[in-house]
Design an enzyme around this catalytic site. Structure first.
Site, PDB file in Angstrom:
ATOM      1  N   LYS A  17     -10.771  55.053  38.254  1.00  0.00           N
ATOM      2  CA  LYS A  17     -10.978  54.403  36.962  1.00  0.00           C
ATOM      3  C   LYS A  17     -11.837  53.416  37.048  1.00  0.00           C
ATOM      4  CE  LYS A  17      -8.072  50.623  38.081  1.00  0.00           C
ATOM      5  NZ  LYS A  17      -8.597  49.268  38.254  1.00  0.00           N
ATOM      6  N   GLY A 114     -11.094  48.126  43.218  1.00  0.00           N
ATOM      7  CA  GLY A 114     -10.703  47.990  41.970  1.00  0.00           C
ATOM      8  C   GLY A 114     -10.563  49.365  41.188  1.00  0.00           C
ATOM      9  N   GLY A 116      -8.689  51.979  41.761  1.00  0.00           N
ATOM     10  CA  GLY A 116      -7.480  52.591  41.637  1.00  0.00           C
ATOM     11  C   GLY A 116      -7.380  53.700  42.685  1.00  0.00           C
ATOM     12  N   GLY A 117      -8.097  53.941  43.709  1.00  0.00           N
ATOM     13  CA  GLY A 117      -7.924  54.833  44.411  1.00  0.00           C
ATOM     14  C   GLY A 117      -6.564  55.241  45.059  1.00  0.00           C
ATOM     15  N   GLY A 118      -5.782  54.250  45.535  1.00  0.00           N
ATOM     16  CA  GLY A 118      -4.606  54.306  46.179  1.00  0.00           C
ATOM     17  C   GLY A 118      -3.600  54.866  45.237  1.00  0.00           C
ATOM     18  N   SER A 119      -3.706  54.233  43.863  1.00  0.00           N
ATOM     19  CA  SER A 119      -2.671  54.600  42.899  1.00  0.00           C
ATOM     20  C   SER A 119      -3.007  56.149  42.259  1.00  0.00           C
ATOM     21  CB  SER A 119      -2.902  53.628  41.579  1.00  0.00           C
ATOM     22  OG  SER A 119      -2.802  52.175  42.002  1.00  0.00           O
ATOM     23  N   ASP A 152      -0.528  50.446  38.738  1.00  0.00           N
ATOM     24  CA  ASP A 152      -1.728  51.167  38.184  1.00  0.00           C
ATOM     25  C   ASP A 152      -1.296  52.834  38.247  1.00  0.00           C
ATOM     26  OD1 ASP A 152      -3.262  49.437  37.587  1.00  0.00           O
ATOM     27  OD2 ASP A 152      -4.791  49.633  39.269  1.00  0.00           O
TER      28      ASP A 152
END
Ligand code: C5P
Length: 297
Positions: A17, A114, A116-119, A152
């Site tokens: 994102k 920032g 949002g990869g992990g989320s 997120d």
């Protein structure tokens, strides 16, 4: 997010994102911050392959992101605090699951960026294991679990094209996006920790409105100025961010900003061709990872 069967496995592609707008309304008693942010899903995906194991074990292996430039991508930790394992453990414990899973994660979304990869990976794990383990959880139940894991993750469960996210970021309101947006994003040499950037935020609760941006997205007209209240605290930790945003803005001839809590910076482009040209120029000129991106499902 796209989920498909492939032989005995379930394969999930889950997007990154960008934050086109981010206002901070204030610090909360629980240590989080109330925010209002406009997020757009973009076409850079992590891929997770879930394969059922009869034994009750959780296995995770991570193939690191391949750099599109010269900056090596950091190793993703695969210990118990990895969000993918935390999501899988939460489902197993909450629903008494006795089956196991092998998860192979192909990273493409950079970490501490920032984006949002992990989320996004955690959301893919909740949705993928709901199917693989036949849990039959409704969307609302997945959303309550997502909110306990991070701020997120709810956005990525449905990965709308565009949404306003409020509260800690977990309250999602999807919005119309009339035209496909093009961006170019650059990953500076260092990443930033979300917690560290929020800790640096200070000042009066912000009052900037995202309405002009939403109106432009609805009408399909060109976007007004981007806004990110986390940019000053991030720049106080990493002053070069300012230089990157200025360089991007002039290379793309459009507004540029950091996404989320950074450190990736992005600019709005006229079309995918201009985005690709600018990304190639940045990779060659500065030897940094850079991507042409489009808003996507
Ligand atoms: O929720 P998540 O784990 O993504 O957040 C990481 C950290 O960022 C939190 O521990 C908190 O310090 C900070 N944060 C915050 N306010 C938010 C979201 C995150 O202070 N709305």
């Amino acid at each position: 997010m796209r989920i498909r069967r492939q032989g005995p496995s379930l394969v999930v592609d889950t997007p990154a994102k960008l934050n086109l707008f981010l206002e901070v309304h204030g610090r909360r008693p629980d240590g989080y911050h109330d925010i209002e942010t406009v997020m757009v899903s973009v076409d850079l995906y992590d891929t997770l392959r879930f394969t059922l194991l009869r034994e009750p074990m959780l296995q995770l292996s991570v193939l690191p992101a391949v750099s599109r430039g010269a900056v090596p991508q950091p190793q993703i930790p695969v210990g118990n605090d990895n969000l993918v394992l935390r999501a899988a453990t939460l489902l197993r414990e909450r629903f008494g699951v006795h089956k196991g899973v092998r998860i192979e994660l192909q990273k493409r979304i950079p970490a501490q960026a920032g984006m949002g990869g992990g989320s996004s990976d955690a959301a893919a794990t909740l949705a993928g294991l709901n199917r693989l383990w036949d849990l039959g959880l409704a969307s609302q139940e997945l959303h309550s679990l997502a909110a306990t894991l991070g701020s997120d993750i709810n956005f990525f469960l449905d990965s709308p094209l565009l949404a306003v996210c409020r509260g800690r970021g977990e309250a999602i309101e999807p919005h119309l996006l009339q035209t496909r947006l093009s961006f170019v994003a650059v990953q500076p040499e260092r990443g930033l920790s979300t917690a560290a950037v929020f800790r640096r935020w200070e000042g009066a609760p912000g009052k900037t409105s995202c309405e002009p941006l939403l109106a432009a997205a609805r009408a399909g007209s060109s976007l007004p100025a981007l806004y990110n209240a986390l940019q000053p605290p991030a720049e106080s930790l990493y002053p070069e961010l300012k230089t990157w945003c200025q360089a991007l803005s002039s290379a793309a001839a459009g507004p540029a900003l950091m996404t989320g809590s950074g450190s990736v910076c992005f600019a709005v482009c006229r079309n995918p061709r201009q985005a690709a040209r600018t990304a190639a120029w940045i990779r060659q000129r500065f030897r940094l990872s850079a991507w042409p991106l489009s808003s996507s499902v």
